[in-house]
Design a protein around this motif. Structure first.
Motif, PDB file in Angstrom:
ATOM      1  N   ARG A 199      25.828  38.532  52.445  1.00 23.57           N
ATOM      2  CA  ARG A 199      24.504  38.217  52.798  1.00 23.57           C
ATOM      3  C   ARG A 199      23.286  38.350  51.818  1.00 23.57           C
ATOM      4  N   TYR A 200      22.672  37.632  51.359  1.00 16.83           N
ATOM      5  CA  TYR A 200      21.459  38.007  50.399  1.00 16.83           C
ATOM      6  C   TYR A 200      20.320  37.576  51.276  1.00 16.83           C
ATOM      7  N   LYS A 201      19.352  38.608  51.464  1.00 16.49           N
ATOM      8  CA  LYS A 201      18.289  38.211  52.360  1.00 16.49           C
ATOM      9  C   LYS A 201      17.102  38.483  51.395  1.00 16.49           C
ATOM     10  N   SER A 225      18.160  33.927  54.481  1.00 11.44           N
ATOM     11  CA  SER A 225      19.335  34.655  54.431  1.00 11.44           C
ATOM     12  C   SER A 225      20.404  33.820  54.065  1.00 11.44           C
ATOM     13  N   PHE A 274      12.212  35.031  56.727  1.00 12.28           N
ATOM     14  CA  PHE A 274      13.078  35.461  55.752  1.00 12.28           C
ATOM     15  C   PHE A 274      14.225  34.117  55.624  1.00 12.28           C
ATOM     16  N   SER A 292      15.862  31.771  64.844  1.00  7.93           N
ATOM     17  CA  SER A 292      16.491  31.440  63.609  1.00  7.93           C
ATOM     18  C   SER A 292      17.189  29.953  63.589  1.00  7.93           C
TER      19      SER A 292
END
Length: 395
Positions: free
Chosen positions: A4-6, A165, A163, A114
């Motif tokens: 995961r890149y947040k 994600s 954010f 989310s």
């Protein structure tokens, strides 16, 4: 392997209103599906739930506003509920490893919100990301994505931070480390003591913790459903985020340093859930993040091709001399320094435990000094020499 890149982003006022509507729809679909599952004798299938709480609900007067948002995150909300039930049933039957998974709960608007989009619900437009029926948002690209993402989750935490994600596929980076192995002993006062003699001090949370306790007492006195209580709740959420961000930054930096420098990482399998039952130490233990540190070391070891190992929690690492193997027995927590009765070596308690963790993890290897010694290890100390435990310090 997947990662995961947040990234954080700052939506416009119009986008905030659209996201609030999206989060509300996702929350309502989850709660409606969960209510149907509780009412029915057998759990309906995911396709049947989607038909009831999305397709047919849009035709009613009460839920017609569901058609104003993208259909993809609504379907993902029902799919996530189905996964939550599968994990719960697998945990009840003992098929799922780890701690017990509870029954799915209803979502609240005051919790973190989310919405997840699959391919087709988002796309890249220059340095921005287009999200269906939301528009183009511009995240702060602190690092590049290694590959095309398979999904993106829009997150709003309790402190009203936004954010993105991304879930991406990453390839393992196989590199060679300088050191063959390292054992790590985790603690409260000193977060980690390594077998090579290095120590890592945990950040201090005392000042933030003091402010947090003060605000929590203030929140308890305020009436519910008031604006002042909501303001205090947001302040508490921001303080929690500061503590969590400080801890996460420390754990990431420390785990990256350890994994990049050592070929094998050995940790002790601590019973954290049992240790936090001690009401005097539970808050201090919870703030350390031992389990998160282990998870980061394990994930980064897989990424960089390292060997991650854990030893049994019942190994007497604090009761055995790391030089000769003599067992001096259980020690009180206030005993920080020990002199071995057999080889006369004086050890720091944590450094000795870290060295034993490394040896046990690598296959019960004892150092070469014992092969060169003429004396033998004794199992019981002489009567006239009851103890040589030194340096009693407060912990």
């Amino acid at each position: 392997m997947k990662a995961r890149y947040k990234y954080r982003f700052y939506p416009t006022d119009q986008q905030q209103r659209s996201l609030a509507q999206l989060f509300g729809c996702v929350r309502v679909v989850w709660n409606d599906a969960l209510a149907l599952c509780k009412e029915s004798k057998t759990k309906p299938k995911s396709a049947q739930l989607q038909k009831l709480v999305i397709t047919q609900a849009k035709l009613t007067e009460e839920r017609k506003w569901l058609s104003e948002v993208s259909n993809i995150p609504l379907q993902q909300s029902v799919a996530d509920l189905d996964i939550a039930f599968k994990n719960f049933f697998a945990s009840c039957k003992g098929k799922r490893k780890g701690s017990k998974v509870g029954y799915p709960k209803f979502k609240k608007r005051t919790n973190s919100q989310s919405a997840r989009f699959r391919i087709g619900g988002f796309s890249f437009k220059g340095d921005g990301v287009y999200i269906a029926k939301i528009g183009i948002v511009k995240p702060i690209w602190s690092r590049k994505l290694p590959s095309e993402p398979s999904s993106v989750t829009v997150i709003k935490d309790c402190a009203s931070r936004y954010f993105l994600s991304f879930v991406v596929e990453v390839e393992p980076i196989l590199t060679k480390a300088d050191n063959p192995s390292i054992g790590i002993d985790l603690g409260i006062k000193t977060f980690a003591v390594m077998s090579n003699g290095e120590k890592a001090e945990s950040p201090s949370y005392k000042e933030l913790d003091r402010k947090l306790r003060k605000l929590q007492r203030k929140l308890a006195r305020q009436p519910k459903d008031t604006k002042r209580r909501e303001i205090t709740r947001i302040k508490i959420a921001k303080l929690h985020n500061r503590i969590a961000d400080t801890r996460q930054d420390f754990l990431h930096k420390l785990s990256t340093k350890i994994v990049s420098e050592n070929q094998a990482i050995v940790l002790e399998d601590l019973n954290v859930s049992g240790m936090v039952k001690n009401r005097k130490l539970s808050r201090a233990i919870s703030q350390q993040g031992w389990r998160e540190f282990r998870r980061l070391c394990e994930a980064k070891s897989e990424k960089f091709g390292r060997d991650f190992r854990t030893i049994d929690r019942w190994e007497p690492t604090s009761q055995v001399c790391s030089s000769c193997g003599f067992n001096w027995g259980k020690l009180d927590l206030n005993v920080r320094s020990v002199q071995c009765l057999s080889c006369q070596t004086e050890h720091d308690r944590d450094e000795n435990a870290a060295a034993n963790i490394n040896k046990v993890g690598m296959g019960y290897r004892h150092d070469s000094k014992w092969a060169q010694r003429q004396d033998k290890t004794i199992s019981v100390a002489p009567v006239d020499e009851a103890s040589r435990i030194t340096a009693r310090l407060r912990r």
